[in-house]
Write a protein that holds these residues in place. Structure first.
Motif, PDB file in Angstrom:
ATOM      1  N   PRO A  93      28.365  -0.568 -13.395  1.00 39.59           N
ATOM      2  CA  PRO A  93      29.433  -1.400 -12.838  1.00 39.59           C
ATOM      3  C   PRO A  93      30.376  -0.578 -11.972  1.00 39.59           C
ATOM      4  O   PRO A  93      30.818   0.507 -12.357  1.00 39.59           O
ATOM      5  N   VAL A  94      30.687  -1.082 -10.800  1.00 39.19           N
ATOM      6  CA  VAL A  94      31.600  -0.421  -9.879  1.00 39.19           C
ATOM      7  C   VAL A  94      33.002  -0.976 -10.137  1.00 39.19           C
ATOM      8  O   VAL A  94      33.219  -2.184 -10.014  1.00 39.19           O
ATOM      9  N   PRO A  95      33.970  -0.137 -10.504  1.00 39.67           N
ATOM     10  CA  PRO A  95      35.320  -0.638 -10.788  1.00 39.67           C
ATOM     11  C   PRO A  95      35.911  -1.405  -9.606  1.00 39.67           C
ATOM     12  O   PRO A  95      35.646  -1.091  -8.443  1.00 39.67           O
ATOM     13  N   TRP A  96      36.732  -2.394  -9.918  1.00 39.13           N
ATOM     14  CA  TRP A  96      37.342  -3.205  -8.868  1.00 39.13           C
ATOM     15  C   TRP A  96      38.224  -2.366  -7.945  1.00 39.13           C
ATOM     16  O   TRP A  96      38.364  -2.675  -6.762  1.00 39.13           O
ATOM     17  N   GLU A  97      38.831  -1.319  -8.472  1.00 41.98           N
ATOM     18  CA  GLU A  97      39.737  -0.506  -7.666  1.00 41.98           C
ATOM     19  C   GLU A  97      39.026   0.592  -6.873  1.00 41.98           C
ATOM     20  O   GLU A  97      39.685   1.400  -6.212  1.00 41.98           O
ATOM     21  N   THR A  98      37.697   0.631  -6.931  1.00 40.28           N
ATOM     22  CA  THR A  98      36.961   1.658  -6.194  1.00 40.28           C
ATOM     23  C   THR A  98      37.306   1.588  -4.708  1.00 40.28           C
ATOM     24  O   THR A  98      37.273   0.520  -4.106  1.00 40.28           O
ATOM     25  N   PRO A  99      37.645   2.715  -4.090  1.00 41.16           N
ATOM     26  CA  PRO A  99      38.033   2.693  -2.669  1.00 41.16           C
ATOM     27  C   PRO A  99      36.867   2.376  -1.745  1.00 41.16           C
ATOM     28  O   PRO A  99      35.702   2.616  -2.074  1.00 41.16           O
ATOM     29  N   VAL A 100      37.198   1.839  -0.590  1.00 42.48           N
ATOM     30  CA  VAL A 100      36.210   1.518   0.437  1.00 42.48           C
ATOM     31  C   VAL A 100      35.801   2.805   1.153  1.00 42.48           C
ATOM     32  O   VAL A 100      36.651   3.615   1.534  1.00 42.48           O
ATOM     33  N   THR A 101      34.497   3.007   1.338  1.00 42.98           N
ATOM     34  CA  THR A 101      34.020   4.187   2.060  1.00 42.98           C
ATOM     35  C   THR A 101      33.386   3.842   3.404  1.00 42.98           C
ATOM     36  O   THR A 101      33.320   4.698   4.285  1.00 42.98           O
ATOM     37  N   ASP A 102      32.896   2.606   3.567  1.00 42.10           N
ATOM     38  CA  ASP A 102      32.158   2.230   4.771  1.00 42.10           C
ATOM     39  C   ASP A 102      32.645   0.886   5.291  1.00 42.10           C
ATOM     40  O   ASP A 102      32.862  -0.047   4.503  1.00 42.10           O
ATOM     41  N   VAL A 103      32.790   0.798   6.617  1.00 41.35           N
ATOM     42  CA  VAL A 103      33.149  -0.458   7.278  1.00 41.35           C
ATOM     43  C   VAL A 103      32.162  -0.675   8.418  1.00 41.35           C
ATOM     44  O   VAL A 103      31.952   0.220   9.241  1.00 41.35           O
ATOM     45  N   TYR A 104      31.530  -1.843   8.453  1.00 41.10           N
ATOM     46  CA  TYR A 104      30.509  -2.166   9.454  1.00 41.10           C
ATOM     47  C   TYR A 104      29.400  -1.112   9.483  1.00 41.10           C
ATOM     48  O   TYR A 104      28.884  -0.746  10.530  1.00 41.10           O
ATOM     49  N   GLY A 105      29.038  -0.612   8.308  1.00 41.33           N
ATOM     50  CA  GLY A 105      27.938   0.325   8.198  1.00 41.33           C
ATOM     51  C   GLY A 105      28.269   1.745   8.598  1.00 41.33           C
ATOM     52  O   GLY A 105      27.381   2.602   8.608  1.00 41.33           O
ATOM     53  N   GLN A 106      29.530   2.033   8.899  1.00 44.27           N
ATOM     54  CA  GLN A 106      29.949   3.371   9.312  1.00 44.27           C
ATOM     55  C   GLN A 106      30.878   3.976   8.258  1.00 44.27           C
ATOM     56  O   GLN A 106      31.771   3.306   7.752  1.00 44.27           O
ATOM     57  N   PRO A 137      33.890  -3.110   1.953  1.00 38.42           N
ATOM     58  CA  PRO A 137      35.059  -3.899   1.555  1.00 38.42           C
ATOM     59  C   PRO A 137      34.697  -5.276   1.018  1.00 38.42           C
ATOM     60  O   PRO A 137      33.690  -5.871   1.415  1.00 38.42           O
ATOM     61  N   LEU A 138      35.545  -5.777   0.138  1.00 39.57           N
ATOM     62  CA  LEU A 138      35.470  -7.175  -0.275  1.00 39.57           C
ATOM     63  C   LEU A 138      35.801  -8.061   0.922  1.00 39.57           C
ATOM     64  O   LEU A 138      36.447  -7.617   1.879  1.00 39.57           O
ATOM     65  N   PRO A 139      35.374  -9.328   0.898  1.00 41.16           N
ATOM     66  CA  PRO A 139      35.698 -10.216   2.034  1.00 41.16           C
ATOM     67  C   PRO A 139      37.185 -10.261   2.371  1.00 41.16           C
ATOM     68  O   PRO A 139      37.551 -10.221   3.553  1.00 41.16           O
ATOM     69  N   SER A 140      38.043 -10.314   1.368  1.00 41.65           N
ATOM     70  CA  SER A 140      39.482 -10.353   1.637  1.00 41.65           C
ATOM     71  C   SER A 140      39.953  -9.060   2.291  1.00 41.65           C
ATOM     72  O   SER A 140      40.774  -9.078   3.226  1.00 41.65           O
ATOM     73  N   GLN A 141      39.451  -7.918   1.831  1.00 33.95           N
ATOM     74  CA  GLN A 141      39.819  -6.643   2.442  1.00 33.95           C
ATOM     75  C   GLN A 141      39.309  -6.558   3.876  1.00 33.95           C
ATOM     76  O   GLN A 141      40.027  -6.111   4.781  1.00 33.95           O
ATOM     77  N   GLU A 142      38.077  -7.001   4.080  1.00 27.75           N
ATOM     78  CA  GLU A 142      37.485  -6.940   5.416  1.00 27.75           C
ATOM     79  C   GLU A 142      38.243  -7.813   6.403  1.00 27.75           C
ATOM     80  O   GLU A 142      38.462  -7.426   7.565  1.00 27.75           O
ATOM     81  N   ARG A 143      38.672  -9.012   5.969  1.00 25.10           N
ATOM     82  CA  ARG A 143      39.406  -9.910   6.876  1.00 25.10           C
ATOM     83  C   ARG A 143      40.731  -9.289   7.306  1.00 25.10           C
ATOM     84  O   ARG A 143      41.156  -9.443   8.453  1.00 25.10           O
ATOM     85  N   ILE A 144      41.386  -8.598   6.405  1.00 27.43           N
ATOM     86  CA  ILE A 144      42.670  -7.968   6.745  1.00 27.43           C
ATOM     87  C   ILE A 144      42.449  -6.792   7.695  1.00 27.43           C
ATOM     88  O   ILE A 144      43.196  -6.609   8.667  1.00 27.43           O
ATOM     89  N   LEU A 145      41.415  -5.986   7.453  1.00 31.05           N
ATOM     90  CA  LEU A 145      41.099  -4.905   8.382  1.00 31.05           C
ATOM     91  C   LEU A 145      40.724  -5.466   9.753  1.00 31.05           C
ATOM     92  O   LEU A 145      41.096  -4.917  10.793  1.00 31.05           O
ATOM     93  N   ASP A 146      39.975  -6.569   9.763  1.00 27.67           N
ATOM     94  CA  ASP A 146      39.636  -7.245  11.018  1.00 27.67           C
ATOM     95  C   ASP A 146      40.907  -7.630  11.784  1.00 27.67           C
ATOM     96  O   ASP A 146      40.996  -7.483  13.002  1.00 27.67           O
ATOM     97  N   ALA A 147      41.891  -8.155  11.034  1.00 25.12           N
ATOM     98  CA  ALA A 147      43.119  -8.621  11.679  1.00 25.12           C
ATOM     99  C   ALA A 147      43.861  -7.466  12.333  1.00 25.12           C
ATOM    100  O   ALA A 147      44.371  -7.599  13.460  1.00 25.12           O
TER     101      ALA A 147
END
Length: 342
Positions: A93-106, A137-147
């Protein structure tokens, strides 16, 4: 996708361990599936235990440390005969607080993550190799980064800071900061923005830190904002409008501090998403119903290198246009022997 790392424990003739991930890509709250395949060597041995651990590098006042922040026992003691083959399935199981390492495959510059296999034989522990893991990222995290990207913000760096954020419930001993340079329309008021996500099963706590420029007879200072996003609202909110209001509030485009519940996002934003109050210079803000952190506990601001570049077309280009990709895993973890904090 299959990702493998092999190790031969305790010298020539010892057991061989092959950790196989069905897919090294994951998200917070999901699981990494795979098998630990162990093959006996040229003599019988007693395996005292096999443990998997999620490992990353965290900045502190003492420098970068490789820490293991989540462990899963795969097996207890068992006898492994000469030449015997065993396959031990796992769901990590990956903890919910695990930091994001990749965005759009990078890979985000400054971020590293690995799954380590630990084998114990005859009172000795071989920590073996690290399998590369990509946390998206989770969908909510990704949408905010997108913004932020749509508003013209450019990625600077991402790092992990040892400590806790005041007023935010956390289970891990560190938090992630994703740093952005502002677009021209905000550059006169803001030097940079740091975004922190603290996720849980219901939603994501979003913490913003704005490094504000000084003015005539006025020193620069930090402004902080904190708000909560539910996972269910990820696809039903105009995040560009919402984030634009948060940034405008921090940049001082609205006169004075207003109650967090007093207004929604500008234009066609989602009702109920009022801009949070902002704390200035490490104090506490006035947002109705929103807590605000004024201090980071154990906050050691060591900055990594920066990657700047033009903003490419599209959201992916906006997020990644100024990005320097992370180091290769073998380079990042090559100094595994020192500075570990468990």
């Amino acid at each position: 996708m299959v990702f493998k790392k092999m190790m031969r424990a305790f010298g020539v003739g010892g057991p061989t361990v092959d950790t196989v991930l069905a897919n090294p890509n994951t998200r917070p709250g999901l699981a990494l599936e795979g098998q630990v395949r162990i093959a006996g060597g040229d003599h019988d041995v007693t395996i005292e235990g096999i443990v998997l651990g999620l490992v990353t590098r965290v900045e502190s006042e003492h420098g970068d440390n490789l820490i293991e922040f989540h462990r899963l026992p795969v097996s207890g003691p068992f006898q492994l005969a000469k030449g015997e083959q065993r396959e031990l399935p796992f769901s990590f199981p990956v903890p919910w607080e695990t930091p994001v390492t990749d965005v759009y495959g990078q890979r985000l510059h400054g971020m590293t993550m690995g799954l380590r296999t630990e084998l114990a034989v005859a009172k000795a522990v071989d920590k073996g190799d690290l399998d590369h893991v990509a946390v998206h990222p989770l969908p909510s995290q990704e949408r905010i980064l997108d913004a932020f990207a749509r508003l013209g913000f450019r990625f600077k760096n991402a790092d992990l800071e040892h400590g806790a954020i005041y007023g935010v419930r956390m289970t891990l001993p560190f938090y992630q900061e994703i740093e952005f340079y502002p677009p021209p329309q905000y550059a006169g008021a803001i030097n940079e923005v740091e975004v922190t996500f603290i996720a849980d099963p219901e939603g994501v706590e979003v913490v913003l830190e704005f490094d504000k420029r000084g003015g005539f007879l006025q020193p620069g200072h930090d402004a902080y904002g904190r708000f909560r996003v539910s996972h269910a609202e990820a696809d039903t909110t105009d995040w560009t409008a919402v984030v634009e209001q948060w940034v405008s509030e921090a940049a001082g485009r609205y006169q004075g501090l207003r109650s967090a519940g007093g207004f929604g996002a500008p234009g066609h934003g989602a009702p109920g998403y009022g801009a949070p109050g902002y704390a200035h210079g490490g104090g506490y803000g006035h947002g109705g119903g929103y807590g605000h952190h004024g201090h980071y506990a154990g906050h050691g601001h060591g900055r990594g290198g920066m990657g700047m570049g033009g903003v490419a077309a599209g959201v992916a280009g906006g997020v990644l246009g100024g990005m320097i990709l992370g180091e290769a895993m073998e380079e990042v973890f090559e100094d595994d022997g020192g500075g570990e904090d468990e």
